[in-house]
Design an enzyme around this catalytic site. Structure first.
Site, PDB file in Angstrom:
ATOM      1  CB  CYS A   2       9.104 -15.388  13.949  1.00 36.93           C
ATOM      2  SG  CYS A   2      10.137 -13.924  13.801  1.00 36.93           S
ATOM      3  NE  ARG A  27       3.111 -16.744  13.667  1.00 39.04           N
ATOM      4  CZ  ARG A  27       2.200 -16.035  14.298  1.00 39.04           C
ATOM      5  NH1 ARG A  27       0.933 -16.165  13.981  1.00 39.04           N
ATOM      6  NH2 ARG A  27       2.541 -15.189  15.246  1.00 39.04           N
ATOM      7  CD1 TRP A  74       8.470 -10.754   7.573  1.00 38.23           C
ATOM      8  CD2 TRP A  74       8.357  -9.481   9.403  1.00 38.23           C
ATOM      9  NE1 TRP A  74       8.090  -9.492   7.190  1.00 38.23           N
ATOM     10  CE2 TRP A  74       8.013  -8.686   8.286  1.00 38.23           C
ATOM     11  CE3 TRP A  74       8.360  -8.889  10.665  1.00 38.23           C
ATOM     12  CZ2 TRP A  74       7.670  -7.349   8.401  1.00 38.23           C
ATOM     13  CZ3 TRP A  74       8.010  -7.555  10.785  1.00 38.23           C
ATOM     14  CH2 TRP A  74       7.667  -6.799   9.649  1.00 38.23           C
ATOM     15  CG  ASN A 100       6.079 -14.070  17.109  1.00 32.71           C
ATOM     16  OD1 ASN A 100       6.441 -13.218  16.310  1.00 32.71           O
ATOM     17  ND2 ASN A 100       4.807 -14.247  17.423  1.00 32.71           N
ATOM     18  N   GLY A 101       8.265 -11.770  18.332  1.00 28.84           N
ATOM     19  CA  GLY A 101       7.933 -10.511  18.993  1.00 28.84           C
ATOM     20  C   GLY A 101       9.134  -9.584  18.989  1.00 28.84           C
ATOM     21  CD  GLU A 466      -7.648  -5.461  -0.690  1.00 27.29           C
ATOM     22  OE1 GLU A 466      -7.132  -4.707   0.133  1.00 27.29           O
ATOM     23  OE2 GLU A 466      -7.424  -6.688  -0.719  1.00 27.29           O
ATOM     24  CE  LYS A 470      -4.391  -8.064  -1.761  1.00 25.35           C
ATOM     25  NZ  LYS A 470      -5.024  -8.014  -0.572  1.00 25.35           N
ATOM     26  CD  GLU A 473      -0.566  -7.468   0.230  1.00 23.61           C
ATOM     27  OE1 GLU A 473      -0.483  -7.659   1.441  1.00 23.61           O
ATOM     28  OE2 GLU A 473      -1.617  -7.698  -0.400  1.00 23.61           O
ATOM     29  CG  HIS A 489      -7.525  18.259  -7.185  1.00 26.36           C
ATOM     30  ND1 HIS A 489      -7.768  19.556  -7.536  1.00 26.36           N
ATOM     31  CD2 HIS A 489      -8.737  17.666  -7.062  1.00 26.36           C
ATOM     32  CE1 HIS A 489      -9.081  19.752  -7.598  1.00 26.36           C
ATOM     33  NE2 HIS A 489      -9.691  18.617  -7.325  1.00 26.36           N
ATOM     34  CE  LYS A 584      -3.579 -14.718   5.336  1.00 26.58           C
ATOM     35  NZ  LYS A 584      -3.813 -13.612   4.422  1.00 26.58           N
TER      36      LYS A 584
HETATM   37  C1  G6P Z   1      -0.474  -7.944   6.911  1.00 27.79           C
HETATM   38  C2  G6P Z   1      -0.754  -8.643   5.604  1.00 27.79           C
HETATM   39  C3  G6P Z   1      -1.897  -7.932   4.879  1.00 27.79           C
HETATM   40  C4  G6P Z   1      -3.122  -7.868   5.790  1.00 27.79           C
HETATM   41  C5  G6P Z   1      -2.785  -7.140   7.093  1.00 27.79           C
HETATM   42  C6  G6P Z   1      -3.919  -7.175   8.098  1.00 27.79           C
HETATM   43  O1  G6P Z   1       0.117  -6.717   6.686  1.00 27.79           O
HETATM   44  O2  G6P Z   1       0.394  -8.674   4.792  1.00 27.79           O
HETATM   45  O3  G6P Z   1      -2.216  -8.649   3.703  1.00 27.79           O
HETATM   46  O4  G6P Z   1      -4.172  -7.238   5.131  1.00 27.79           O
HETATM   47  O5  G6P Z   1      -1.666  -7.792   7.697  1.00 27.79           O
HETATM   48  O6  G6P Z   1      -4.111  -8.487   8.577  1.00 27.79           O
HETATM   49  P1  G6P Z   1      -5.358  -8.946   9.391  1.00 27.79           P
HETATM   50  O7  G6P Z   1      -5.054 -10.369   9.762  1.00 27.79           O
HETATM   51  O8  G6P Z   1      -5.450  -8.074  10.613  1.00 27.79           O
HETATM   52  O9  G6P Z   1      -6.551  -8.800   8.527  1.00 27.79           O
END
Ligand code: G6P
Length: 589
Positions: A2, A27, A74, A100-101, A466, A470, A473, A489, A584
């Site tokens: 958060c 956050r 969050w 937060n935590g 990756e 994307k 997400e 397979h 994030k």
């Molecule tokens: C979260 C985000 C991802 C990101 C990951 C790692 O899960 O939603 O998009 O890749 O954290 O974040 P970092 O800040 O460690 O690269």
């Protein structure tokens, strides 16, 4: 995770707190709340939704008083409801807490407090902090320092909290979650992130684990959890605020995708000495382990491949959430290379902590220079892409790759010649951005797909992973990255008429093999979107990327998929900057 913010100063707190929360919303953004203190009275408002929405409904900005705390949530414990939103107060309503935590022992603390007559209003773990501080303050007043040290030593888990007291003081404490003090001529901030106060000041104090700060009308005092007075250095934080703004773009995500043209170059602005330390540490390591989460984990997979291919150095990649179960070969001769945009991801920090206990050396590639990861590392290299606000990583991912190309070139006598190609790269990025219109049209065609598969081999496989991340997400479509040869397979069973499949197939040693796999799915009815420098009749749609040095394709082919994911999000009317259920910076494990 958060965002938490506290402000105490000469100006009205509410507008400052609301603006700060908007900047830290990445956050967590399922609910919002703020509390202010005015003439010895606490006023508290909270609601479900984004900062702008809740502010419109409840007029948060209008709340009176020069002291305030705020929170964006969050959810971890308890649903997304108004009563679970922060701030939380106790029974006497003379303190308010934002947290937060995760408080791991909250159930036992809650039970104990309930037996002593405390009544709880939420299902959160956080509310226990408010009640605990209250119960540690004799008669609801008394010695704040004592109440905080007693509270902090009782709490287990990871936390950063800010608490405001009816008497006009404000305090914060941290354990394994970030908390930073911002010092202005007007007052003080206590915040999860420097972004919370960077608009007002660049002077900051980074609290360490087990630090407590108390600010009242007489000024600021710092203590440890034993109540011992401590002092800390003031750090100057250097990020240009303009970069936090969306400018003329509709979303941060698209702005950040476009910024890659420049951010790759910025990633090359490294201190030579640090780069040398980094490279020498890699060269002299017995074992090398990469670690990271999400996109950073995918960047690590590319880095491993490059290190082996060009540096002839063997390494392993362990995703950070799995790191603690893979410690057998980690010792004092091991080097851990942690990759992270935020430098605050709890899984990454936990991995580093364990590796340090085993005396391994820690190198990191991180965007936030002032982050916990940067500070815990023996040596770190900054990604330098500026604040990345969109939850899905874009420019930080290509920045991480760019740094790795640079390192490989140092280690391998300029094998890829990445830096020499920098000027050329800008033209390539410009060219890919020109494909935006075509990519948007492709998004229109596949926007209702239930599943999207991405195929790639070797260096393209991490980009397939990756790319699928994307799409998940941003567009909430089930997507899967598959090593092309693995199709037969199992995954081939999923291919039906019109199944959307993106094929990463530029001309390199994987070209013919991937084409063969593409034939297999085409003949089962798949709708093929080819990302390649070479046209092929098998593609239903072709995203034509320029021909480059083979080793550079990963950093180039990911951009069309970022764009596709963004346009899929727009077509499906999801918010690309703030995907549901995500945050994030994931500072809980
Ligand atoms: C979260 C985000 C991802 C990101 C990951 C790692 O899960 O939603 O998009 O890749 O954290 O974040 P970092 O800040 O460690 O690269």
């Amino acid at each position: 995770m958060c965002s938490i913010i506290g402000f105490i100063g000469n100006s009205r707190a509410a507008p400052v707190v609301v603006e700060s929360l908007k900047k830290m919303e990445y956050r967590g953004y399922d609910s919002v709340g703020i509390a202010t203190i005015n003439s010895g009275k606490i006023m508290l408002k909270k609601g479900v939704g984004r900062v702008v929405e809740v502010n419109n409904q409840l007029n948060l900005m209008k709340m009176p008083g020069n002291i305030g705390v705020g929170h964006t949530r969050w959810a971890t414990h308890g649903g997304v409801t108004e009563s679970n939103a922060h701030p939380h107060d106790g029974c006497k309503k003379n303190i308010v807490v934002v947290h937060n935590g995760i408080i791991e022992n909250f159930r036992e603390i809650k039970k104990d407090l309930e037996q002593h007559g405390h009544i709880f209003k939420s299902q959160t773990d956080s509310e226990v902090i408010a009640h605990l501080i209250e119960s540690n303050l004799v008669d609801g007043k008394g010695n704040i320092k004592k109440a905080l040290t007693k509270t902090c030593t009782k709490l287990k888990g990871a936390f950063a909290f800010v608490v405001a007291f009816e008497d006009g003081s404000i305090a914060g404490a941290r354990l394994d979650e970030p908390l930073i003090i911002g010092l202005t001529n007007d007052g003080y901030f206590i915040s999860s992130d420097v972004l919370g106060f960077l608009e007002y000041t660049d002077r900051a104090i980074f609290l360490e684990n087990k630090d407590i700060v108390i600010i009242d009308k007489n000024g600021m005092n710092l203590f440890d959890f034993n109540g011992k007075k401590i002092s800390k250095q003031i750090t100057q934080v250097a990020w240009e605020l303009g970069e936090i703004d969306k400018g003329d773009y509709a979303h941060h995500t698209i702005k950040e995708i476009h910024e890659q043209k420049k951010s790759i170059e910025k990633a090359m602005l490294q201190d030579n000495e640090r780069v040398n330390i980094f490279c020498n540490t890699i060269r002299s390591a017995k074992n090398i382990f990469f670690t990271g989460s999400g996109s950073s984990y995918h960047a690590a997979l590319v880095a491993k491949n490059l290190l082996s291919r060009f540096g002839k150095i063997r390494s392993e990649v362990i995703m950070s959430s799995e790191f603690q179960y893979n410690l057998d070969n980690i010792d004092k001769d091991s080097v851990i290379i942690a990759i992270s945009q935020s430098g605050e991801t709890a899984d990454v920090l936990q991995s580093i902590k364990i590796a340090k206990e085993k005396n391994a050396k820690i190198l990191s590639i991180v965007n936030v220079h002032t982050s916990s990861l940067a500070r815990l590392s023996d040596c770190y290299l900054g990604i330098n892409c500026g604040p990345e606000i969109g939850v899905a990583a874009t420019k930080s991912f290509t920045g991480q790759l760019a740094i790795f190309y640079m390192i490989i070139d140092k280690i391998s006598d300029n094998a890829t010649r990445f830096v020499d190609n920098m000027k050329f790269f800008q033209e390539i990025f410009e060219g890919i951005i020109q494909l935006e219109g075509e990519i948007e049209r492709i998004a229109e065609v596949i926007k209702d797909a239930k599943d999207i598969y991405i195929l790639g081999k070797s260096l393209h496989y991490p980009i397939a992973l990756e790319g699928s991340l994307k799409i998940k997400e941003l567009a909430y479509i089930h997507a899967e990255g598959i090593a092309a040869g693995e199709l037969k397979h199992g995954p081939l069973a999923l291919i039906e008429n019109n199944t959307a499949v993106i094929v990463l197939n530029p001309e390199d040693e994987t070209f013919n093999d991937t084409l063969r796999s593409t034939n297999e799915i085409k003949s089962r009815g798949a709708y093929i979107i080819g990302i390649s420098n070479k046209e092929d009749i098998i593609f239903d749609r072709h995203i034509k990327i320029p021909t480059v040095n083979k080793s550079f394709y990963p950093i180039i082919e990911v951009i069309p998929i970022q764009l596709l994911s963004y346009y899929l999000a727009l077509k499906r009317e999801t918010n690309p900057d703030y995907p549901r259920n995500l945050a994030k910076s994931v500072t809980v494990r």
